[in-house]
Write a protein that holds these residues in place. Structure first.
Motif, PDB file in Angstrom:
ATOM      1  N   VAL A 393       0.842  -1.201   0.000  1.00  0.00           N
ATOM      2  CA  VAL A 393       0.000   0.000   0.000  1.00  0.00           C
ATOM      3  C   VAL A 393       0.874   1.247   0.000  1.00  0.00           C
ATOM      4  N   SER A 394       1.883   1.260   0.863  1.00  0.00           N
ATOM      5  CA  SER A 394       2.761   2.414   0.957  1.00  0.00           C
ATOM      6  C   SER A 394       3.514   2.671  -0.340  1.00  0.00           C
ATOM      7  N   ARG A 395       4.126   1.644  -0.897  1.00  0.00           N
ATOM      8  CA  ARG A 395       5.002   1.802  -2.059  1.00  0.00           C
ATOM      9  C   ARG A 395       4.231   2.230  -3.301  1.00  0.00           C
ATOM     10  N   THR A 396       2.906   2.056  -3.307  1.00  0.00           N
ATOM     11  CA  THR A 396       2.102   2.526  -4.440  1.00  0.00           C
ATOM     12  C   THR A 396       2.365   3.992  -4.731  1.00  0.00           C
ATOM     13  N   ALA A 397       2.472   4.805  -3.679  1.00  0.00           N
ATOM     14  CA  ALA A 397       2.750   6.230  -3.872  1.00  0.00           C
ATOM     15  C   ALA A 397       4.117   6.444  -4.504  1.00  0.00           C
ATOM     16  N   GLY A 398       5.097   5.648  -4.111  1.00  0.00           N
ATOM     17  CA  GLY A 398       6.428   5.763  -4.697  1.00  0.00           C
ATOM     18  C   GLY A 398       6.441   5.375  -6.159  1.00  0.00           C
ATOM     19  N   TRP A 399       5.728   4.322  -6.495  1.00  0.00           N
ATOM     20  CA  TRP A 399       5.673   3.899  -7.902  1.00  0.00           C
ATOM     21  C   TRP A 399       5.041   4.992  -8.764  1.00  0.00           C
ATOM     22  N   ILE A 400       4.008   5.640  -8.232  1.00  0.00           N
ATOM     23  CA  ILE A 400       3.382   6.727  -8.976  1.00  0.00           C
ATOM     24  C   ILE A 400       4.375   7.877  -9.165  1.00  0.00           C
ATOM     25  N   ALA A 401       5.151   8.198  -8.118  1.00  0.00           N
ATOM     26  CA  ALA A 401       6.147   9.263  -8.227  1.00  0.00           C
ATOM     27  C   ALA A 401       7.169   8.936  -9.317  1.00  0.00           C
ATOM     28  N   HIS A 402       7.611   7.692  -9.379  1.00  0.00           N
ATOM     29  CA  HIS A 402       8.567   7.286 -10.411  1.00  0.00           C
ATOM     30  C   HIS A 402       7.915   7.284 -11.794  1.00  0.00           C
ATOM     31  N   ALA A 403       6.638   6.909 -11.862  1.00  0.00           N
ATOM     32  CA  ALA A 403       5.940   6.952 -13.151  1.00  0.00           C
ATOM     33  C   ALA A 403       5.862   8.381 -13.670  1.00  0.00           C
ATOM     34  N   LEU A 404       5.578   9.330 -12.780  1.00  0.00           N
ATOM     35  CA  LEU A 404       5.526  10.729 -13.192  1.00  0.00           C
ATOM     36  C   LEU A 404       6.869  11.180 -13.762  1.00  0.00           C
ATOM     37  N   GLU A 405       7.959  10.748 -13.139  1.00  0.00           N
ATOM     38  CA  GLU A 405       9.288  11.057 -13.680  1.00  0.00           C
ATOM     39  C   GLU A 405       9.494  10.403 -15.041  1.00  0.00           C
ATOM     40  N   GLU A 406       9.151   9.127 -15.127  1.00  0.00           N
ATOM     41  CA  GLU A 406       9.442   8.359 -16.342  1.00  0.00           C
ATOM     42  C   GLU A 406       8.608   8.832 -17.521  1.00  0.00           C
ATOM     43  N   TYR A 407       7.383   9.295 -17.267  1.00  0.00           N
ATOM     44  CA  TYR A 407       6.560   9.811 -18.361  1.00  0.00           C
ATOM     45  C   TYR A 407       7.199  11.034 -19.026  1.00  0.00           C
ATOM     46  N   GLY A 408       8.097  11.701 -18.319  1.00  0.00           N
ATOM     47  CA  GLY A 408       8.792  12.850 -18.880  1.00  0.00           C
ATOM     48  C   GLY A 408      10.062  12.497 -19.625  1.00  0.00           C
ATOM     49  N   GLU A 409      10.413  11.211 -19.647  1.00  0.00           N
ATOM     50  CA  GLU A 409      11.620  10.757 -20.340  1.00  0.00           C
ATOM     51  C   GLU A 409      11.276  10.229 -21.738  1.00  0.00           C
ATOM     52  N   ARG A 410      12.315   9.967 -22.513  1.00  0.00           N
ATOM     53  CA  ARG A 410      12.117   9.362 -23.834  1.00  0.00           C
ATOM     54  C   ARG A 410      11.478   7.987 -23.670  1.00  0.00           C
ATOM     55  N   PRO A 411      10.401   7.701 -24.400  1.00  0.00           N
ATOM     56  CA  PRO A 411       9.730   6.405 -24.225  1.00  0.00           C
ATOM     57  C   PRO A 411      10.604   5.234 -24.654  1.00  0.00           C
ATOM     58  N   LEU A 412      10.371   4.104 -24.029  1.00  0.00           N
ATOM     59  CA  LEU A 412      11.046   2.841 -24.364  1.00  0.00           C
ATOM     60  C   LEU A 412      12.568   2.962 -24.323  1.00  0.00           C
ATOM     61  N   ARG A 413      13.074   3.787 -23.389  1.00  0.00           N
ATOM     62  CA  ARG A 413      14.526   3.958 -23.312  1.00  0.00           C
ATOM     63  C   ARG A 413      15.201   2.793 -22.609  1.00  0.00           C
ATOM     64  N   MET A 414      14.440   1.955 -21.917  1.00  0.00           N
ATOM     65  CA  MET A 414      15.018   0.825 -21.182  1.00  0.00           C
ATOM     66  C   MET A 414      14.975  -0.412 -22.065  1.00  0.00           C
ATOM     67  N   ARG A 415      15.940  -0.514 -22.940  1.00  0.00           N
ATOM     68  CA  ARG A 415      15.971  -1.634 -23.885  1.00  0.00           C
ATOM     69  C   ARG A 415      17.371  -2.232 -23.889  1.00  0.00           C
ATOM     70  N   PRO A 416      17.719  -2.985 -22.821  1.00  0.00           N
ATOM     71  CA  PRO A 416      19.041  -3.624 -22.812  1.00  0.00           C
ATOM     72  C   PRO A 416      19.118  -4.720 -23.871  1.00  0.00           C
ATOM     73  N   SER A 417      20.321  -5.049 -24.283  1.00  0.00           N
ATOM     74  CA  SER A 417      20.537  -6.105 -25.272  1.00  0.00           C
ATOM     75  C   SER A 417      20.892  -7.403 -24.563  1.00  0.00           C
ATOM     76  N   GLY A 418      20.321  -8.482 -25.030  1.00  0.00           N
ATOM     77  CA  GLY A 418      20.637  -9.791 -24.467  1.00  0.00           C
ATOM     78  C   GLY A 418      21.986 -10.287 -24.967  1.00  0.00           C
ATOM     79  N   GLN A 419      22.704 -11.014 -24.130  1.00  0.00           N
ATOM     80  CA  GLN A 419      23.974 -11.628 -24.539  1.00  0.00           C
ATOM     81  C   GLN A 419      23.689 -13.089 -24.860  1.00  0.00           C
ATOM     82  N   TYR A 420      23.542 -13.382 -26.127  1.00  0.00           N
ATOM     83  CA  TYR A 420      23.116 -14.707 -26.560  1.00  0.00           C
ATOM     84  C   TYR A 420      24.171 -15.751 -26.212  1.00  0.00           C
ATOM     85  N   GLY A 421      23.719 -16.870 -25.625  1.00  0.00           N
ATOM     86  CA  GLY A 421      24.632 -17.953 -25.270  1.00  0.00           C
ATOM     87  C   GLY A 421      24.182 -19.298 -25.791  1.00  0.00           C
ATOM     88  N   GLY A 422      23.241 -19.293 -26.751  1.00  0.00           N
ATOM     89  CA  GLY A 422      22.733 -20.547 -27.297  1.00  0.00           C
ATOM     90  C   GLY A 422      23.564 -21.060 -28.463  1.00  0.00           C
TER      91      GLY A 422
END
Length: 438
Positions: A393-422
């Motif tokens: 219940v408490s952390r819900t407010a924190g997640w909203i605060a981070h969402a407000l920050e993230e909505y102001g950033e470039r969308p889909l910026r968190m796209r790490p690349s996988g290191q293929y090992g197959g």
């Protein structure tokens, strides 16, 4: 509101901030060895850190040197999980919300007041969040349809999804719409949880009357955690816990919430992403393990056999240690201080201290917030999962605060690349094996 004060006006706001050698090197964009070269040339002054471990540097002096040399903190490389945030700072065994000591905020203000201030920068004394009737009704119907054995986090996840369906404007990601939804969502989650037992939250006060009278979130949450009548000292401790847990930098659940926000998921989906990660035993559910341990310590009369059992079976002693703090978790320290003034908490608090002292013979670990939450839940006749509910219940407010920050950033910026090992291509097509399904 608890005691009258203004965030940012305490002694912490006026004392010059000191940086460690590592922080100074990062701010200047140089190696630690270069920092000491600046000292030897008289370009920086240093002071021994408390306890004689390393040196500290005046933040303003470091910034002035960075400006004069043209050096800047290097930006993280593409794909690195390092994000600039103005919400929480953790350093020197303290943590701060927007530069203000979070434990001081918890002592002075109620949960809704701190959440509103964290979201908007405005302190609104006495602010209360209200659950819309349609969203609350939808959430309660969905939660009531779950099996009886469902846990609190199960119920909260379902309540979030149901509340989302009742909000046709949830895809509006403007700041005003997100804030309005957040103020509605938090009390909806609390209101959707079932009551525990039959005892009212306070003498002559029903759940509906408490909400209608503008009761704070802690008082509304209380009867969802325990059948005991509401007790003012314990209510104060619960409200303090809610404030302390609002945010803690990029914890696993918060990172998940920011990834969802980066994809422009609506706030309900952001909270759902956070709840999905929070349920892990190494995160929000950790307080339940500490609760069960304290219960066993009280039953057996000593922490020694309980800690010994954990060590013998290779299990961690729950409620101890935190990777971000070298000493006691400041959230635990704040809760312990408050609970020490409540006579009914004396037994559980002594058991927690016994666990810390006993474990110290094996490893110098300090109490973390999970152990403090366990003291609160054991002392108030709550279930083992109560701490997880408070956390969520408490952390819900924190997640909203981070969402407000993230909505102001470039969308889909968190796209790490996988290191293929197959296997390397080209590979032959797979061939069928075994009998076909009947």
């Amino acid at each position: 509101m608890k005691d009258q004060a203004t965030p940012g006006n305490g002694p912490e706001a006026t004392a010059p901030r000191r940086l460690s050698t590592r922080e100074t090197a990062e701010r200047l964009g140089v190696k630690p060895e270069t920092v000491y070269a600046y000292v030897s040339r008289g370009q920086l002054s240093s002071r021994r850190a408390p306890g004689g471990r390393g040196s500290t540097f005046d933040a303003a002096e470091v910034d002035a040197l960075a400006h004069s040399t043209g050096r800047r903190t290097p930006s993280p490389a593409a794909g690195d999980l390092v994000f600039r945030t103005g919400i929480t700072l953790i350093e020197d065994d303290h943590y701060y919300f927007r530069g203000v000591d979070a434990t001081e905020l918890a002592r002075q203000y109620a949960y809704e007041e701190v959440a509103e201030w964290l979201w908007t920068g405005e302190l609104r004394p006495g602010v209360r969040f209200t659950a819309p009737a349609e969203a609350l009704s939808a959430a309660r119907r969905a939660v009531d349809a779950l099996p009886a054995h469902s846990g609190s986090t199960d119920r909260l996840r379902v309540a979030v999804a149901a509340a989302a369906t009742a909000d046709p404007l949830r895809f509006d990601l403007s700041r005003e719409a997100v804030l309005a939804g957040a103020r509605n969502l938090v009390p909806t989650l609390v209101g959707a949880l079932p009551m525990v037992g039959t005892a009212p939250p306070a003498a002559g006060e029903t759940e509906g009357r408490a909400a209608a009278n503008g009761a704070g979130l802690a008082r509304q949450l209380w009867p969802k955690l325990t059948a005991w009548p509401a007790d003012e000292p314990f209510l104060a401790a619960l409200d303090t816990a809610l404030v302390l847990l609002i945010d803690h930098d990029l914890a696993a659940s918060t990172l998940a919430a920011r990834v969802a926000a980066s994809a422009r998921a609506h706030p309900y989906a952001v909270v759902s992403a956070g709840l999905g990660v929070l349920e892990g035993p190494l995160h929000g559910a950790a307080s339940g393990l500490a609760h069960r341990m304290l219960t066993e310590v009280l039953e057996r009369g000593s922490a020694v056999p309980v800690v010994a059992d954990h060590l013998r079976t290779g299990r961690r002693v729950p409620g101890l240690g935190h990777r971000l703090y070298t000493a006691e978790d400041p959230r635990a320290r704040a809760l312990f201080t408050l609970l020490a003034e409540v006579p009914q908490a004396a037994g559980a608090l002594a058991a927690a201290r016994d666990v810390v002292a006993t474990t110290a013979r094996h490893a110098p670990l300090h109490a973390n917030v999970d152990l403090a939450l366990a003291v609160l839940s054991v002392s108030c006749g709550m279930s083992a999962e109560a701490g997880e509910t408070v956390f969520a219940v408490s952390r819900t407010a924190g997640w909203i605060a981070h969402a407000l920050e993230e909505y102001g950033e470039r969308p889909l910026r968190m796209r790490p690349s996988g290191q293929y090992g197959g296997p390397r291509p080209p590979q032959p097509l797979p061939t069928a094996t075994g009998e076909p399904p009947q």
